[in-house]
Enzyme design. Structure first.
Site, PDB file in Angstrom:
ATOM      1  N   ALA A  48       0.733  -1.240   0.020  1.00  0.00           N
ATOM      2  CA  ALA A  48       0.190  -0.675  -0.025  1.00  0.00           C
ATOM      3  C   ALA A  48       0.736   1.181   0.030  1.00  0.00           C
ATOM      4  O   ALA A  48      -0.205   2.206  -0.107  1.00  0.00           O
ATOM      5  CB  ALA A  48      -1.110  -0.402   1.456  1.00  0.00           C
ATOM      6  N   ALA A  49       2.014   0.997  -0.103  1.00  0.00           N
ATOM      7  CA  ALA A  49       2.704   2.824  -0.424  1.00  0.00           C
ATOM      8  C   ALA A  49       2.347   3.146  -1.666  1.00  0.00           C
ATOM      9  O   ALA A  49       2.120   4.436  -1.445  1.00  0.00           O
ATOM     10  CB  ALA A  49       4.439   2.289  -0.347  1.00  0.00           C
ATOM     11  N   GLY A  50       2.003   2.300  -2.606  1.00  0.00           N
ATOM     12  CA  GLY A  50       2.295   3.320  -4.208  1.00  0.00           C
ATOM     13  C   GLY A  50       0.061   3.712  -3.406  1.00  0.00           C
ATOM     14  O   GLY A  50       0.250   4.926  -4.406  1.00  0.00           O
ATOM     15  N   ASP A  51      -0.131   3.160  -2.724  1.00  0.00           N
ATOM     16  CA  ASP A  51      -1.881   3.558  -2.865  1.00  0.00           C
ATOM     17  C   ASP A  51      -1.692   4.882  -1.660  1.00  0.00           C
ATOM     18  O   ASP A  51      -2.395   5.346  -2.305  1.00  0.00           O
ATOM     19  CB  ASP A  51      -2.106   2.191  -2.018  1.00  0.00           C
ATOM     20  CG  ASP A  51      -3.055   0.980  -3.013  1.00  0.00           C
ATOM     21  OD1 ASP A  51      -2.628   0.752  -4.142  1.00  0.00           O
ATOM     22  OD2 ASP A  51      -2.884  -0.237  -2.243  1.00  0.00           O
TER      23      ASP A  51
HETATM   24  O1  RIB Z   1      -1.388  -2.047  -3.243  1.00  0.00           O
HETATM   25  C1  RIB Z   1      -1.809  -3.207  -2.427  1.00  0.00           C
HETATM   26  C2  RIB Z   1      -2.492  -4.136  -2.860  1.00  0.00           C
HETATM   27  O2  RIB Z   1      -2.355  -4.581  -3.229  1.00  0.00           O
HETATM   28  C3  RIB Z   1      -3.522  -5.019  -1.348  1.00  0.00           C
HETATM   29  O3  RIB Z   1      -3.808  -4.609  -0.608  1.00  0.00           O
HETATM   30  C4  RIB Z   1      -3.921  -6.409  -2.073  1.00  0.00           C
HETATM   31  O4  RIB Z   1      -5.363  -6.231  -2.203  1.00  0.00           O
HETATM   32  C5  RIB Z   1      -3.498  -5.644  -3.357  1.00  0.00           C
HETATM   33  O5  RIB Z   1      -4.495  -5.884  -4.112  1.00  0.00           O
END
Ligand code: RIB
Length: 295
Positions: free
Chosen positions: A240-243
């Site tokens: 989730a760093a990119g998110d």
């Molecule tokens: O970017 C991380 C996410 O990638 C995770 O939470 C996983 O569910 C995938 O979708």
């Protein structure tokens, strides 16, 4: 202005391992955690924590209702999170000693977004609103094209990279966010400067935002380039760093903040996220990200 994030919702099964399991190897994990995740859900949480009015649309199965509750608890509007037949999307994530991850996805309900559902949701939004997409659900091309027709600005986090990406009308995007793997997949080169050159020529109206892990990030539009170094932290879990980067980047972009500041805050927020385990739970609050950015 609202951001509609039409995105994936996953149950993440996170296994702490010494090293990623090898072909033919059977290995015990040190631990298992079950987390809320999905690039869509994580990015909605990041947007909401960054202070953006966020509406999430997507599909879950019956066992995924806690994902909807997670979004609501983060302040995301969940009117368009729909329960459908079948299982919720899930991810099997290995996290190794260095905090690196590898992810195996099962689409589940994320693959059951239909054009009819897309139209129903889009009818509630207008040109003043922004659509955010990832490449983890069905109907991405339809959503992108129809939202652009309505005059909405569209951002795509092009993750994960797969053949479906190449069929999308990417020239209609306002922002295209990629990491090194996705950038190389689209541009056909592993050199970041060359990626920027190829993709800005191919999509002249689109701002390319390239995240390069410990090498920082780069924003490119036409001939303009802004580079930002990464913040040095000890990684526990890079999931989730990119998110987190995407959510915080959009906040700055939508506020019209200078690009240096927008990239800098996004880099600070994602650096904080990798110091914590988990996906959505690792996303920092705005005040925390801002304090770290200024430190
Ligand atoms: O970017 C991380 C996410 O990638 C995770 O939470 C996983 O569910 C995938 O979708």
């Amino acid at each position: 202005m609202r951001v509609l994030n039409f995105g994936s919702l996953n149950i993440d099964y996170v296994y702490q391992v010494d090293h990623f399991v090898q072909p033919g190897e059977t290995m015990s994990a040190a631990s298992l955690r079950i987390n809320c995740g999905g690039k869509g859900l994580n990015q909605s949480v990041a947007l909401a924590r960054a202070g953006v009015e966020t509406w999430h649309a997507g599909c879950i199965g019956a066992e995924g209702l806690f994902l909807k509750e997670k979004l609501a608890a983060a302040g995301v509007n969940t009117t368009f999170v729909r329960q459908v037949e079948g299982s919720t999307g899930h991810a099997i994530i290995q996290v190794d000693r260095k905090g690196q991850n590898c992810i195996l996805l099962h689409d589940g309900a994320n693959g059951r977004i239909t054009e009819a559902f897309a139209e129903e949701v889009l009818s509630a939004f207008g040109p003043e609103d922004v659509l955010l997409l990832q490449n983890e659900t069905s109907c991405v091309g339809h959503l992108l094209a129809r939202a652009a027709e309505k005059g909405m600005r569209v951002a795509l986090n092009a993750a994960p990279a797969n053949e479906r990406l190449k069929d999308l009308p990417l020239e209609r995007l306002r922002w295209l966010l990629v990491n090194e793997v996705e950038g190389a997949f689209l541009a056909g080169t592993e050199d970041p400067e060359e990626m920027a050159r190829v993709l800005t020529r191919r999509y002249p109206q689109t701002m390319l935002v390239l995240t390069l892990g410990i090498r920082g990030s780069l924003a490119a539009l036409g001939e303009e380039r802004v580079r930002m170094p990464a913040r040095r932290v000890t990684a526990v879990d890079t999931t989730a760093a990119g998110d987190t980067f995407t959510g915080y980047f959009l906040r700055g972009a939508l506020e019209g903040r200078p690009l240096e500041e927008t990239l800098g805050l996004a880099a600070a927020a994602s650096a904080l996220a990798v110091t914590r385990p988990g996906a959505a739970d690792a996303v920092p609050a705005y005040e925390e990200a801002l304090a770290f950015y200024r430190a």
